[in-house]
Scaffold this motif. Sequence first.
Motif, PDB file in Angstrom:
ATOM      1  N   GLY A 233       0.842  -1.178   0.000  1.00 16.43           N
ATOM      2  CA  GLY A 233       0.000   0.000   0.000  1.00 16.43           C
ATOM      3  C   GLY A 233       0.883   1.235   0.000  1.00 16.43           C
ATOM      4  O   GLY A 233       1.710   1.402   0.899  1.00 16.43           O
TER       5      GLY A 233
ATOM      6  N   ALA B 178       1.499   5.568  -0.602  1.00 15.83           N
ATOM      7  CA  ALA B 178       0.876   6.888  -0.514  1.00 15.83           C
ATOM      8  C   ALA B 178       1.923   7.936  -0.826  1.00 15.83           C
ATOM      9  O   ALA B 178       3.121   7.714  -0.652  1.00 15.83           O
TER      10      ALA B 178
ATOM     11  N   ARG C 266      -3.413   8.237  -1.053  1.00 13.63           N
ATOM     12  CA  ARG C 266      -3.022   6.921  -1.522  1.00 13.63           C
ATOM     13  C   ARG C 266      -2.654   6.968  -2.996  1.00 13.63           C
ATOM     14  O   ARG C 266      -3.248   7.719  -3.779  1.00 13.63           O
TER      15      ARG C 266
END
Length: 547
Positions: free
Chosen positions: A169, A171, A248
């Motif tokens: 993930g 960002a 994100r």
Amino acid sequence: MLRERSHSLLKDQRGATAATFGLALFALVAVGGLGFDYARLAGMDSELQNAADQAALAGASQLDGKTGACLRASAAASDPDFLTNLTLLANDGGDAEITITPEPDCDAVGNIRFYKVYIDESNNEPADDDSNANFIRITIGTRAANYAFTPLVAAISGDARAAAVAGVGSAICRVPPVMMCNPDEPVGNTNANYDFDANSRVGVGIRLVGDGSYAPGNFGYLNTDFGNGANALLAALGWDIPPGDCARITGVDTKTGLNASVIDGLNTRFDIDANGNTCTTVDGVTGTCSPSVNVRKDLVRGNSCGITGNGWEENDANSANYATRRYRPVSAAPISQTPEIMGLPRDMCHAWSATGNCTGGANGRIGDGQWDINAYWRSHYGANYAGEINAATYGAQPQGYPTRYQVYRWEIDDLTRIGTPKAGQGGKFAYSKPVAGKCLATPTDPYGVVPGGNNVDRRRISAAVLNCQALSINGHETNLPVVKWVDLFLVEPSIDRTRCKGGSGGCNTKYTDKTDVYVELIGETGSGTAGQTAGQVVQRNVPYLLE
């Protein structure tokens, strides 16, 4: 007497429990053995699953899309010096250390596999190279626990195996929460991942329209969980350090609230404090809205710092002198006049009217990168451009002359190039640098933010590119896929521009709209770890388990 004793013995129940226990002993031992052995099996399963989870997370941390990503991910997941996992409850004769066999190829089919897309085990898309290996799946081979007691009921052993899937993930932080609809998205598109080729368009101008709709080439905002309404968006666009969470890299949320006053946040980067209240306060916190050190623009300043009320405004002109007072071409061609006051202009196919006649992207929102550098050079340096900016220092020049962003950087590298206020009509001046004590000037000389080091570039922003038609965006949507992030150079302040202020001869011809933001494409967003963009963008990558 004997008959009485016999009769009592028949009725006597003492000792019956022992007989019952003796009869039930086999079942009790079996149940206890099952509990003991299956507890061992459950513990072994946890050991194997922990090993799979840790290996998947370690491997996912290397999936950066760069060359060698799969090889590095495989090594991280399988290296016993990096991860040591033991199964102390397996007693099948194997080594207590849990081993994972390396699979260095992105299209591996062993116990390490890579995927472009992974929803579940039967719904996925395998990766085929480093650039699209987004997920890693680790499978731990079967291990056995030989039972100690359960063989009494004919069960000898239990087997367990484990698997885990992880991705990264990501960002980006320290950037305004801006999104733009893919200008290349064709009418009727249903592909949310339809590409936008950014790197082949370095130096190209894009007219982003902020009218609140989501057509290709329009722009809007992302939600970073900071406040509601226009004030929060104004802060997000204007503050030196944007408030709220990081955005994100994919799975973004859009945010409503676009209006013309919100765009004033971007104008602070040009030293324009619209009516004195642009750098807003939100929830009791007042941000700082510093201008760039280079704020050269086609506006002159009177006695105030807003756009109205004798503040920053277009240079006075009439139908007789509009072409020399300001850069106001009448066609998509270089002009022969020398404008008195001129900022970096739009692509010529965009510069001569509100919509222009560019042919790139939907509705001509993308230009061709051809801008009138000679008019700009005559206005500020007294002659046509003569190769003053070295491509070896400032980067490739796709049109054979510098991009506007390269000119901006070249001017910053020697502030004497933009150091002298330029007189306009009626006692007004065009300031190319912020002036001490005026408008949004920073406290110390040079009174504006100089890009580089730990300083962000106040005229450089990053934006998420979304396929708005395919995603049916019409306001606030969540978890939207991002085609890519791109870096954009803010070319000019956003105001209404007309040909001239009064008189006849088509003075009301409109050149720009307040809700337009005109940018030049710099390229795809990087991590901002070196050079001119140091500190510009901070990228944070966190591996996470999918299953």
